[in-house]
Design a protein around this motif. Structure first.
Motif, PDB file in Angstrom:
ATOM      1  N   ILE A 119      -7.447 119.717  50.177  1.00 21.70           N
ATOM      2  CA  ILE A 119      -6.193 120.030  50.991  1.00 21.70           C
ATOM      3  C   ILE A 119      -5.837 119.139  51.960  1.00 21.70           C
ATOM      4  O   ILE A 119      -5.048 118.444  51.986  1.00 21.70           O
ATOM      5  CB  ILE A 119      -6.224 121.412  51.501  1.00 21.70           C
ATOM      6  N   LEU A 120      -7.202 118.623  52.998  1.00 19.11           N
ATOM      7  CA  LEU A 120      -7.059 117.540  53.929  1.00 19.11           C
ATOM      8  C   LEU A 120      -6.610 116.400  53.280  1.00 19.11           C
ATOM      9  O   LEU A 120      -5.773 115.662  54.054  1.00 19.11           O
ATOM     10  CB  LEU A 120      -8.193 117.626  54.838  1.00 19.11           C
ATOM     11  N   HIS A 121      -7.215 115.763  52.165  1.00 16.39           N
ATOM     12  CA  HIS A 121      -6.993 114.499  51.760  1.00 16.39           C
ATOM     13  C   HIS A 121      -5.413 114.359  51.339  1.00 16.39           C
ATOM     14  O   HIS A 121      -4.840 113.432  51.407  1.00 16.39           O
ATOM     15  CB  HIS A 121      -7.724 114.471  50.572  1.00 16.39           C
ATOM     16  N   HIS A 122      -4.904 115.515  50.892  1.00 18.18           N
ATOM     17  CA  HIS A 122      -3.679 115.403  50.301  1.00 18.18           C
ATOM     18  C   HIS A 122      -2.539 115.768  51.769  1.00 18.18           C
ATOM     19  O   HIS A 122      -1.284 115.216  51.682  1.00 18.18           O
ATOM     20  CB  HIS A 122      -3.091 116.374  49.062  1.00 18.18           C
ATOM     21  N   ALA A 123      -2.869 116.470  52.676  1.00 17.45           N
ATOM     22  CA  ALA A 123      -2.099 116.713  53.718  1.00 17.45           C
ATOM     23  C   ALA A 123      -2.044 115.296  54.357  1.00 17.45           C
ATOM     24  O   ALA A 123      -1.147 115.000  55.159  1.00 17.45           O
ATOM     25  CB  ALA A 123      -2.963 117.708  54.670  1.00 17.45           C
ATOM     26  N   ALA A 124      -3.253 114.553  54.441  1.00 21.26           N
ATOM     27  CA  ALA A 124      -3.224 113.250  55.467  1.00 21.26           C
ATOM     28  C   ALA A 124      -2.324 112.185  54.757  1.00 21.26           C
ATOM     29  O   ALA A 124      -1.890 111.594  55.531  1.00 21.26           O
ATOM     30  CB  ALA A 124      -4.726 112.560  55.364  1.00 21.26           C
ATOM     31  N   ALA A 125      -1.912 112.380  53.614  1.00 25.44           N
ATOM     32  CA  ALA A 125      -0.992 111.606  53.024  1.00 25.44           C
ATOM     33  C   ALA A 125       0.625 111.854  53.406  1.00 25.44           C
ATOM     34  O   ALA A 125       1.504 111.196  52.956  1.00 25.44           O
ATOM     35  CB  ALA A 125      -1.164 111.513  51.401  1.00 25.44           C
ATOM     36  N   GLN A 126       0.730 113.043  53.902  1.00 21.64           N
ATOM     37  CA  GLN A 126       2.051 113.542  54.216  1.00 21.64           C
ATOM     38  C   GLN A 126       2.479 112.816  55.635  1.00 21.64           C
ATOM     39  O   GLN A 126       1.391 112.702  56.428  1.00 21.64           O
ATOM     40  CB  GLN A 126       2.223 115.027  54.324  1.00 21.64           C
ATOM     41  N   PRO A 127       3.759 112.950  56.193  1.00 24.74           N
ATOM     42  CA  PRO A 127       4.135 112.703  57.525  1.00 24.74           C
ATOM     43  C   PRO A 127       3.168 113.644  58.487  1.00 24.74           C
ATOM     44  O   PRO A 127       2.770 114.708  58.117  1.00 24.74           O
ATOM     45  CB  PRO A 127       5.614 112.881  57.624  1.00 24.74           C
ATOM     46  N   ALA A 128       2.920 113.181  59.622  1.00 27.84           N
ATOM     47  CA  ALA A 128       2.334 113.747  60.763  1.00 27.84           C
ATOM     48  C   ALA A 128       2.741 115.387  60.758  1.00 27.84           C
ATOM     49  O   ALA A 128       1.942 116.157  60.840  1.00 27.84           O
ATOM     50  CB  ALA A 128       2.210 113.435  61.938  1.00 27.84           C
ATOM     51  N   ARG A 129       3.843 115.653  60.866  1.00 24.63           N
ATOM     52  CA  ARG A 129       4.464 116.869  61.266  1.00 24.63           C
ATOM     53  C   ARG A 129       4.340 117.975  60.077  1.00 24.63           C
ATOM     54  O   ARG A 129       3.771 119.010  60.187  1.00 24.63           O
ATOM     55  CB  ARG A 129       6.003 116.950  61.333  1.00 24.63           C
ATOM     56  N   GLU A 130       4.130 117.450  58.727  1.00 23.61           N
ATOM     57  CA  GLU A 130       3.995 118.182  57.440  1.00 23.61           C
ATOM     58  C   GLU A 130       2.151 118.276  57.210  1.00 23.61           C
ATOM     59  O   GLU A 130       1.886 119.329  56.866  1.00 23.61           O
ATOM     60  CB  GLU A 130       4.453 117.660  56.544  1.00 23.61           C
ATOM     61  N   ALA A 131       1.572 117.445  57.577  1.00 22.94           N
ATOM     62  CA  ALA A 131       0.212 117.589  57.425  1.00 22.94           C
ATOM     63  C   ALA A 131      -0.411 118.327  58.634  1.00 22.94           C
ATOM     64  O   ALA A 131      -1.477 118.748  58.245  1.00 22.94           O
ATOM     65  CB  ALA A 131      -0.457 115.908  57.882  1.00 22.94           C
ATOM     66  N   GLU A 132       0.186 118.252  59.700  1.00 24.27           N
ATOM     67  CA  GLU A 132      -0.517 118.969  60.767  1.00 24.27           C
ATOM     68  C   GLU A 132      -0.321 120.633  60.561  1.00 24.27           C
ATOM     69  O   GLU A 132      -1.274 121.477  61.075  1.00 24.27           O
ATOM     70  CB  GLU A 132       0.056 118.920  62.379  1.00 24.27           C
ATOM     71  N   ARG A 142     -16.899 124.453  59.205  1.00 25.09           N
ATOM     72  CA  ARG A 142     -17.469 123.591  60.063  1.00 25.09           C
ATOM     73  C   ARG A 142     -17.512 121.995  59.692  1.00 25.09           C
ATOM     74  O   ARG A 142     -17.066 121.078  60.225  1.00 25.09           O
ATOM     75  CB  ARG A 142     -18.939 123.864  60.565  1.00 25.09           C
ATOM     76  N   ILE A 143     -17.713 121.918  58.436  1.00 22.55           N
ATOM     77  CA  ILE A 143     -17.693 120.645  57.733  1.00 22.55           C
ATOM     78  C   ILE A 143     -16.404 119.888  57.441  1.00 22.55           C
ATOM     79  O   ILE A 143     -16.444 118.923  58.183  1.00 22.55           O
ATOM     80  CB  ILE A 143     -18.403 120.735  56.212  1.00 22.55           C
ATOM     81  N   ALA A 144     -15.598 120.769  57.099  1.00 21.91           N
ATOM     82  CA  ALA A 144     -14.060 120.319  56.970  1.00 21.91           C
ATOM     83  C   ALA A 144     -13.512 119.943  58.386  1.00 21.91           C
ATOM     84  O   ALA A 144     -12.562 119.168  58.603  1.00 21.91           O
ATOM     85  CB  ALA A 144     -13.362 121.257  56.106  1.00 21.91           C
ATOM     86  N   ALA A 145     -13.937 120.902  59.271  1.00 26.40           N
ATOM     87  CA  ALA A 145     -13.146 120.719  60.648  1.00 26.40           C
ATOM     88  C   ALA A 145     -13.585 119.392  61.181  1.00 26.40           C
ATOM     89  O   ALA A 145     -13.037 118.793  62.190  1.00 26.40           O
ATOM     90  CB  ALA A 145     -13.588 121.919  61.386  1.00 26.40           C
ATOM     91  N   GLN A 149     -11.279 113.270  56.823  1.00 23.69           N
ATOM     92  CA  GLN A 149      -9.900 113.733  56.581  1.00 23.69           C
ATOM     93  C   GLN A 149      -9.270 114.592  57.684  1.00 23.69           C
ATOM     94  O   GLN A 149      -8.044 114.232  57.778  1.00 23.69           O
ATOM     95  CB  GLN A 149      -9.891 114.527  55.213  1.00 23.69           C
ATOM     96  N   MET A 150      -9.909 115.388  58.383  1.00 25.92           N
ATOM     97  CA  MET A 150      -9.304 116.115  59.536  1.00 25.92           C
ATOM     98  C   MET A 150      -9.067 115.074  60.762  1.00 25.92           C
ATOM     99  O   MET A 150      -8.043 115.367  61.559  1.00 25.92           O
ATOM    100  CB  MET A 150     -10.158 117.210  59.891  1.00 25.92           C
ATOM    101  N   ALA A 151     -10.020 114.208  60.832  1.00 25.26           N
ATOM    102  CA  ALA A 151      -9.723 113.071  61.948  1.00 25.26           C
ATOM    103  C   ALA A 151      -8.383 112.248  61.613  1.00 25.26           C
ATOM    104  O   ALA A 151      -7.580 111.951  62.436  1.00 25.26           O
ATOM    105  CB  ALA A 151     -10.934 112.271  62.003  1.00 25.26           C
ATOM    106  N   VAL A 152      -8.143 112.073  60.570  1.00 22.41           N
ATOM    107  CA  VAL A 152      -6.921 111.194  60.013  1.00 22.41           C
ATOM    108  C   VAL A 152      -5.777 112.010  60.462  1.00 22.41           C
ATOM    109  O   VAL A 152      -5.014 111.512  60.863  1.00 22.41           O
ATOM    110  CB  VAL A 152      -7.144 110.919  58.489  1.00 22.41           C
ATOM    111  N   VAL A 153      -5.874 113.305  60.008  1.00 19.61           N
ATOM    112  CA  VAL A 153      -4.582 114.492  60.093  1.00 19.61           C
ATOM    113  C   VAL A 153      -4.419 114.568  61.554  1.00 19.61           C
ATOM    114  O   VAL A 153      -3.414 114.398  61.965  1.00 19.61           O
ATOM    115  CB  VAL A 153      -4.917 115.681  59.551  1.00 19.61           C
ATOM    116  N   ARG A 154      -5.492 114.556  62.466  1.00 24.00           N
ATOM    117  CA  ARG A 154      -5.292 114.994  63.823  1.00 24.00           C
ATOM    118  C   ARG A 154      -4.814 113.662  64.538  1.00 24.00           C
ATOM    119  O   ARG A 154      -4.091 113.686  65.466  1.00 24.00           O
ATOM    120  CB  ARG A 154      -6.489 115.530  64.643  1.00 24.00           C
ATOM    121  N   THR A 155      -5.385 112.456  63.985  1.00 29.45           N
ATOM    122  CA  THR A 155      -4.929 111.247  64.918  1.00 29.45           C
ATOM    123  C   THR A 155      -3.587 110.913  64.485  1.00 29.45           C
ATOM    124  O   THR A 155      -2.838 110.500  65.439  1.00 29.45           O
ATOM    125  CB  THR A 155      -5.855 109.906  64.190  1.00 29.45           C
TER     126      THR A 155
END
Length: 176
Positions: A119-132, A142-145, A149-155
């Motif tokens: 999910i995070l990998h594919h969310a990171a490929a989306q624009p920030a508004r949609e990924a977030e 805890r591992i995913a958080a 991939q989560m760092a990419v989405v949050r950044t």
């Protein structure tokens, strides 16, 4: 009305099938409907027309039998794989991680370490508004958080001006 809707759900015209899925969702939101409409789910999940698949991704979770929802999750994964580089189908690809997020309660403990990074990998490929959106929507393990991939989405969300506009009081959560 219901016999007509049933015929449209199984009819030959893809646009009428998609419209029937939307009508089915609209009726189901207001009235209890017979389970025979949900019996159309497996046939609709095999549809090859994107209009029908888009309608199922939007409305399918509330319309299908419980046993068919995992097929919807599988369909969402297939759509991302098949259309991720297709600019014309960007909205369709953006719907798929939402389907997986909404069905998180169905995952067993063994599936979580595999599904969350997907999910995070594919969310990171989306624009920030949609990924977030999916990043904020789930209680991540805890591992995913704390994953890359989560760092990419949050950044991406941090660097997106509409998400962190000084005039947007609701979305200042990344500005400290």
């Amino acid at each position: 009305m219901l016999p007509l809707l049933y015929r449209r759900l199984l009819g030959e015209d893809a646009l009428l099938r998609a419209a029937a899925v939307r009508a089915w969702a609209s009726l189901a939101a207001r009235h209890p409907l017979p389970g025979s409409l949900a019996d159309c789910g497996p046939a609709l999940l095999q549809d090859r027309y994107l209009a029908v698949l888009r309608a199922l991704l939007i409305h399918g979770r509330s319309l299908l039998h419980e046993r068919d929802v995992w097929s919807l999750v599988g369909l969402a994964a297939q759509i991302v794989g098949a259309y991720r580089n297709d600019e014309d189908e960007h909205d369709l690809v953006a719907l798929a991680p939402g389907v997986l997020c909404s069905e998180r309660s169905r995952w067993d403990a063994g599936q979580v370490p595999q599904v969350e990074p997907w999910i995070l990998h594919h969310a990171a490929a989306q624009p920030a508004r949609e990924a977030e959106r999916p990043a904020d929507r789930l209680w991540w393990s805890r591992i995913a958080a704390h994953s890359p991939q989560m760092a990419v989405v949050r950044t991406a969300a941090l660097h997106d001006p509409p998400l962190n506009s000084q005039f947007n009081d609701d979305d200042l959560r990344y500005v400290t």
